[in-house]
Design an enzyme around this catalytic site. Structure first.
Site, short mmCIF file in Angstrom:
data_model
loop_
_atom_site.label_atom_id
_atom_site.label_comp_id
_atom_site.label_asym_id
_atom_site.label_seq_id
_atom_site.Cartn_x
_atom_site.Cartn_y
_atom_site.Cartn_z
N CYS A 607 0.83 -1.20 0.00
CA CYS A 607 0.00 0.00 0.00
C CYS A 607 0.87 1.26 0.00
O CYS A 607 1.41 1.64 -1.04
CB CYS A 607 -0.97 -0.02 1.19
SG CYS A 607 -2.43 1.02 0.93
N HIS A 697 -4.10 -4.60 0.70
CA HIS A 697 -3.66 -5.21 1.96
C HIS A 697 -3.85 -6.73 1.89
O HIS A 697 -4.97 -7.22 2.08
CB HIS A 697 -4.45 -4.64 3.13
CG HIS A 697 -4.08 -3.25 3.50
ND1 HIS A 697 -3.56 -2.92 4.73
CD2 HIS A 697 -4.14 -2.09 2.80
CE1 HIS A 697 -3.31 -1.62 4.78
NE2 HIS A 697 -3.67 -1.09 3.61
N GLU A 699 -3.08 -8.76 4.06
CA GLU A 699 -3.39 -9.24 5.41
C GLU A 699 -4.81 -8.92 5.84
O GLU A 699 -5.24 -9.30 6.94
CB GLU A 699 -2.39 -8.66 6.42
CG GLU A 699 -2.69 -7.25 6.89
CD GLU A 699 -2.40 -6.15 5.86
OE1 GLU A 699 -2.67 -4.97 6.15
OE2 GLU A 699 -1.92 -6.48 4.74
#
Length: 729
Positions: A607, A697, A699
């Site tokens: 990001c 992202h 995650e």
């Protein structure tokens, strides 16, 4: 009488029927406590019941098991017999014979030391609706047995087993038009003297062992065990099922004619699929539990080479004290391929007026069932159109409760709901008649119930759905669909096939692997590697670190600016630039990237990390017209490269950004490997240096579908350091 504690730590209490019960509890190893019992059921009578599904206020996780029970209760039609399966059972049988002697609901009775045979009397008078659950049925005998052992001092002891669909015909007048086999059984219940209880909340397991004494006769010291009841496979190759393709759709059309006439509002006919079974029943049960967790998982050896293996999603009747609960399920849609598409399917399901009507009718009938036996005003809907998700399906569920009237018991609640509208239809009696006239074979256990009748008056039963019946080595899987006037015949047929698919998969795949369905362990590709994670004051950095650690890598997290000594002390195999607020100029990104490049360290940006890399190599950044914060996006993979190796061409990811790399001014050294539909750069890789980045992202919870985010991290850890090593060589 209060519980008496004996010198050896055992407890003794006396039941309402005068039986002295001695209970000894032994705590056992929690890990794997249930598996030995399941394996024994391949050759011994008994049952394993499990709840491996949680829902707040409704379901918790537990297991219970019984093997080699001393007493067995069986019925077929209005005939019922009680058998002693070992010498302990002979003692218990004598106690039961005494309490049944002179019962006016029994027309005929004969007895020996090992067996009592009974014929239930036909009703001799008219019964009102309010008292109909007390008319003579096989439940009259069950009530007598419960009254003999009744005690509020024990919540585990009781009758465990299965209730067949045809039991409802003793309560509701339905003429049997389908031929029943000679060996039909409507009830198989076991009275155990050893019960394993596994509580997954407290992480403990214990075995309760019982001895019984009355009138000078006792089971203490007598031999247990019982006759073998082994599984035997079949050489017979069965047909696909009792319907040819397209025939169930024709049945739907016949039902629609009934809806048009007003004879039915909804109906739930089924079709049966057959599969040859060559593996042990315990392997099938193990596989089904792994691929389809449910609140009512069960594995029962009924004897006579007949087994029930199920993963039912639906409570039938649960009674605790005077509280009676049910959870009607109606409204079904297929699971999506990931969490994001699941959410889209949920929205579609909740917006479906057809599915809403299905559940509304079911709950209205269910409330009617309770109103027969519950206190006025106590019947309440406490959960409406709640979502429950299973391995392949998403359901809408209502949760309904009531309070039993004085003089009513768990059997009254059970009979009033037999059988659930979700497996029959509405009006219930007419729906059951339609099913009897239009299904191809008797339901046997399907649509009935499994569970426990506790001697303290409580009851916990689940509907016999999502069930494999193994009979003489052939597996039967019956599945139905809730039909309304606006049903699509082809779609309803497809729904029955989808519902049956998890059970058929369990049969075919039994014994191949014990791994849980779609879950996979992260590949340990990072073992021995060191990762330096640069934190740009982000709120997701530790989840990102967790992902890298799951690969086996050692992760050191340092907030920017990164001291030179950290680079030298850690000497990482990979530098990760975390997400963060603001833009790269708010942090020391250029110096961090320069220090890493000088030392030849591979770099992966997430990001803000992608934006920093684009800028550091001479690119420019722009601002989105609308920020994308906490929103999923489908991105197109233009080239798998390192990041997307092994992933599909479209992936759902989670985005949190308002700044992006200008694709027009992106340095030529970077190759764009993924972008959104409107051309926003979502990932790039350097053509010669060990540098890669993503604008999303991995995650995030939004990137969980297909474990895509974790697989991207594995790809980075597995390949980027290797590219650096090759370049250095």
């Amino acid at each position: 009488m209060a519980i008496e504690t004996l010198a050896d730590g055992a407890e003794r209490y006396v039941t309402e029927g005068g039986v002295s019960v001695t209970r000894r509890r032994e705590y056992v190893d929690y890990a794997g406590a249930i598996e030995p019992y399941a394996q024994k059921l391949d050759t011994r009578r008994g049952a394993v019941f499990s709840s491996n599904y949680e829902y707040p206020g409704r379901y918790t996780r537990w297991d219970t098991a019984i093997v080699d029970p001393p007493l067995m209760v069986t019925s077929a039609g209005r005939d019922l017999w009680i058998e002693a399966l070992n010498p302990r059972g002979e003692v218990l049988l004598a106690f039961v014979a005494e309490v049944l002697d002179g019962d006016p609901d029994i027309a005929e009775q004969s007895a020996s030391d090992r067996r009592i045979d009974l014929r239930i009397a036909e009703p001799s008078r008219a019964f009102t609706e309010e008292e109909r659950s007390r008319m003579p049925t096989v439940f009259s005998v069950l009530r007598r047995i419960v009254s003999l052992f009744r005690s509020g001092d024990d919540s585990d002891l009781g009758l465990y087993g299965a209730f067949g669909y045809d039991l409802a015909f003793q309560f509701d007048p339905v003429k049997e038009s389908l031929a029943r086999p000679a060996d039909r059984r409507d009830i198989v219940l076991y009275l155990p003297d050893e019960i394993l209880m596994v509580d997954h909340h407290s992480v403990r397991a214990y075995v309760e062992r019982y001895s019984f004494e009355k009138g000078g006769r006792t089971t203490e010291g007598l031999e247990g065990g019982g006759p073998d009841a082994p599984f035997a496979s079949s050489e017979r190759i069965p047909s696909r099922g009792d319907h040819k393709p397209g025939e169930y759709a024709e049945l739907v059309k016949r039902a629609k004619e009934k809806f048009m006439r007003g004879d039915l509002f909804e109906v739930v006919p089924g079709q049966t699929f057959f599969e040859r079974c060559e593996t042990e029943p315990s392997a099938v049960s193990r596989k089904l539990k792994s691929i389809n967790p449910s609140p009512y998982s069960f594995f029962i050896n009924l004897g006579q080479n007949e087994f029930l293996i199920g993963a039912s999603p639906e409570m039938f009747v649960r009674v605790t004290g005077r509280r009676v609960e049910t959870c009607p399920i109606s409204g079904t849609i297929k699971r999506g391929s990931d969490a994001i598409s699941d959410s889209e399917q949920i929205i579609k399901l909740l917006n479906s007026k057809k599915d809403e009507s299905e559940l509304t009718m079911c709950s209205d009938v269910d409330r009617n069932d309770k109103s027969r036996v519950c206190e006025p005003g106590s019947v309440r809907v406490i959960g409406r159109r709640q979502i429950e998700m299973y391995s392949r399906l998403i359901h809408t569920v209502d949760h309904i409760e009531g309070r039993l009237r004085e003089g009513m018991d768990a059997f009254d609640a059970f009979l009033s709901h037999a059988w659930a509208v979700t497996v029959t239809g509405a009006p219930k009696l007419w729906a059951m008649r339609f099913i009897e006239q239009n299904e191809r074979s008797p339901r046997a256990w399907y649509g009935g119930a499994i569970g426990m009748i506790h001697f303290n008056g409580d009851m916990n039963t689940g509907l016999t759905l999502r069930t494999i019946r193994l009979k003489d080595g052939v597996a039967e899987v019956r599945a139905g669909a809730t039909l309304l006037y606006d049903s699509n015949p082809e779609e309803e047929e497809a729904e029955t096939e989808l519902k049956a698919s998890a059970m058929l998969s369990a049969i075919r795949e039994a014994g191949t692997s014990n791994a849980v369905g779609p879950e996979r362990e992260p590949a340990k590709v990072g073992a021995g590697l060191k990762v330096l994670l640069v934190d740009h004051e982000d709120s997701f950095v530790h989840t990102l670190a967790n992902y890298f650690r799951q690969t086996g890598a050692e992760v050191t997290t340092v907030r920017t600016p990164v001291p030179e000594e950290i680079f030298d002390r850690v000497s990482p195999d990979l530098v990760v630039l975390s997400p963060g607020p603001g833009n790269p100029a708010d942090f020391d990104c250029k110096n961090t990237i320069q220090a890493a490049r000088q030392r030849g360290f591979p770099i992966f940006g997430v990001c803000l990390g992608l934006q920093a890399l684009a800028e550091a190599y001479g690119g420019t950044l722009r601002t989105l017209h609308m920020p994308v914060h906490g929103k999923p996006s489908r991105i197109r993979v233009a080239k798998p490269g390192i990041i997307f190796s092994g992933l599909p061409q479209e992936v759902t990811v989670g985005r949190y950004h308002s700044i992006f790399a200008d694709p027009v001014r992106l340095p030529r050294e970077f190759e764009v490997t993924a972008e959104t539909e409107d051309g926003v750069v979502m990932a790039f890789e350097h053509r010669s240096e060990p540098v890669a980045a993503v604008q999303f992202h991995p995650e995030s919870i939004m990137s969980l579908g297909g474990q895509a985010g974790m697989r991207m991290i594995e790809n980075i850890v597995a390949h980027l350091p290797r590219r650096a090593a090759v370049k250095a060589a």
